[in-house]
Enzyme design. Structure first.
Site, mmCIF file in Angstrom:
data_model
loop_
_atom_site.group_PDB
_atom_site.id
_atom_site.type_symbol
_atom_site.label_atom_id
_atom_site.label_comp_id
_atom_site.label_asym_id
_atom_site.label_seq_id
_atom_site.Cartn_x
_atom_site.Cartn_y
_atom_site.Cartn_z
ATOM 1 N N HIS A 175 0.637 -1.117 0.077
ATOM 2 C CA HIS A 175 0.041 -0.132 0.231
ATOM 3 C C HIS A 175 0.999 1.316 -0.213
ATOM 4 C CE1 HIS A 175 -2.741 -2.832 2.135
ATOM 5 N NE2 HIS A 175 -3.451 -2.435 0.615
ATOM 6 N N ASP A 228 30.975 -30.908 19.940
ATOM 7 C CA ASP A 228 30.156 -32.874 19.378
ATOM 8 C C ASP A 228 31.326 -33.422 18.081
ATOM 9 O OD1 ASP A 228 30.203 -35.732 18.637
ATOM 10 O OD2 ASP A 228 27.889 -35.500 18.215
ATOM 11 N N HIS A 255 31.714 -37.954 17.046
ATOM 12 C CA HIS A 255 31.552 -37.972 15.522
ATOM 13 C C HIS A 255 32.385 -38.480 14.491
ATOM 14 C CE1 HIS A 255 30.795 -34.235 14.967
ATOM 15 N NE2 HIS A 255 30.272 -34.396 13.397
ATOM 16 N N HIS A 312 32.657 -39.056 9.497
ATOM 17 C CA HIS A 312 33.299 -38.191 9.188
ATOM 18 C C HIS A 312 35.214 -38.652 8.315
ATOM 19 C CE1 HIS A 312 31.699 -34.968 9.126
ATOM 20 N NE2 HIS A 312 31.566 -33.975 10.746
ATOM 21 N N ASP A 368 27.216 -34.453 7.749
ATOM 22 C CA ASP A 368 26.432 -33.906 9.322
ATOM 23 C C ASP A 368 25.355 -33.798 8.605
ATOM 24 O OD1 ASP A 368 28.725 -33.756 10.464
ATOM 25 O OD2 ASP A 368 28.948 -31.223 10.161
#
Length: 435
Positions: free
Chosen positions: A116, A216, A219, A224, A371
């Protein structure tokens, strides 16, 4: 009703927060990743009261510069007004709520709503209303109808916004995490700049993503493993001798290499994996002396691996990566990934760091693909009715936290869940604490 009395009601049953996260953070119920009512409560209790990362001063170099960003599910406009002052406002016209800014970033002295035509200045003030004198009869109080302001503060280049005017100052919110952020942000007189972002979406709950950045290391060798030589990638559960997980408190967390005084900078720089090319190695070695003067001998020998500022600013400094984890529903996030570099680094060094950040933690990056699959799988399994009857174990290293007179916060081995426990305890506290 206070959050201490707050319960989740589903199917005629009640689930109290104490049944979702242990008081010591040693276990969680997977329901926290998939419950829609909890997600809505988080928008109020977490994203409505936290300091949230929105950008970097390098992205707003002059008066009239602007960014369109997100804070939780809210679109926010961050600007420098005509005087150069930093401001932030909800990106919603006060007439019908349409976003007044449709561009991601740029330069503008004013913003006109496409619906508007209401017009706002770079300071958020309402400066124009079509038909103001004719169809509004000159009765619009423009001073009362500017864009809704958002509190904004800066820590050494990083810009944060907060919806809660009663929240503590940003430096207090960061607490001991600021001591570690300086290692990234204050190594050189010229400070840092932010390049990017790349943006993509992942079918995962935001907490699954944030906790991975927070703490983390466990992991890496498994998720990986293909990115490392066989003797390293096969099993990284063995703690790294020179590294620690560090819990500064307040839900923040990080991992860092801590190099002893007898180890020369060229020794650890030369052991980087993959190796630094010669021009990057030479730059990092040459800038170490300045970092040591600014940070002190001990702190200049700390190299951050990963980290997170509560609730949703993730970092992978080992790959020069900084990312905002924006919730887009209970089972989706939008990742905004940037490359953080020294402002005064040579262009070829910056270019190499951007390339490395993109190929590892960009939308098609080798680490990011691993991931994203894991985060999606964790979120997906949390919707199972049988899965919700169990608990997830976060007890690794519980009761074995240590302290050092040289490092703020509590320490754990790199194979430790010290930071995940701190993250989820903060989550529970936030939902319990507010009215």
């Amino acid at each position: 009703m206070t959050r201490a009395d707050w319960v989740v009601e589903k199917g005629g049953t009640q689930m109290e927060l104490k049944e979702l996260v242990a008081s010591d953070g040693g276990w969680i119920n997977p329901r926290i990743f998939s419950d829609e009512e909890l997600y809505r409560a988080e928008q109020r209790a977490v994203f409505g009261h936290s300091w949230l990362f929105v950008g970097h001063l390098s992205q707003l170099p002059e008066p009239g510069s602007f960014l369109r960003v997100w804070m939780g599910e809210e679109s926010v406009l961050v600007t420098r007004d005509r005087s150069g002052a930093l401001r932030a406002h909800l990106n919603a016209c006060r007439h019908r709520g349409f976003q007044v800014c449709q561009e991601d970033r740029g330069h503008a002295s004013r913003f006109q709503c496409r619906y508007h035509g209401w017009v706002y200045g770079s300071d958020g003030a309402l400066i124009g209303v079509p038909g103001e004198d004719t169809i509004y009869y000159g009765e619009v109080d423009k001073k009362a109808w500017g864009l809704i302001p958002v509190r904004v503060e800066v820590y050494k280049g990083l810009i944060f916004g907060c919806f809660d005017n009663d929240a503590p100052a940003l430096v207090e919110w960061l607490g001991d995490m600021a001591w570690y952020l300086d290692i990234l942000l204050d190594r050189r007189e010229g400070g840092t700049e932010l390049l990017g972002p790349h943006r993509w979406r992942i079918k995962a709950n935001w907490k699954v993503v944030a906790e991975n950045h927070c703490g983390d290391e466990y992991h890496i060798g498994f998720a990986h493993g293909s990115n490392f030589p066989p003797d390293i990638g096969a099993n990284r559960a063995t703690p790294l001798p020179l590294a620690r997980e560090i819990r500064p408190g307040l839900g923040h967390g990080l991992g860092a290499n801590i190099y002893p005084d007898e180890l020369a900078p060229e020794d650890w720089l030369g052991a980087a994996m993959p190796p630094y090319p010669a021009h990057v190695f030479d730059y990092l070695r040459a800038s170490f002396d300045e970092a040591e003067k600014r940070l002190g001998r001990h702190r200049a020998r700390i190299s951050l691996i990963h980290g997170a500022v509560w609730p949703n600013l993730g970092m992978v400094p080992v790959f020069s990566t900084l990312r905002a984890i924006h919730p887009r529903g209970v089972n989706e996030v939008e990742m905004w990934s940037y490359c953080l570099v020294d402002r005064d680094a040579p262009p070829d060094v910056k270019a190499w760091m951007v390339s490395r950040s993109t190929t590892t933690f960009g939308p098609g990056g080798s680490f990011e693909q691993d991931d994203a699959n894991n985060w999606s799988a964790v979120t997906r399994s949390s919707f199972g009715l049988q899965a919700r009857k169990g608990r997830l174990n976060l007890q690794m290293g519980l009761g074995h936290e240590e302290r050092s007179d040289r490092l703020p916060g509590e320490l754990g081995l790199t194979a430790s869940e010290i930071n995940q426990r701190g993250f989820y305890r903060r989550w529970r506290q936030e939902l319990e604490a507010a009215t």
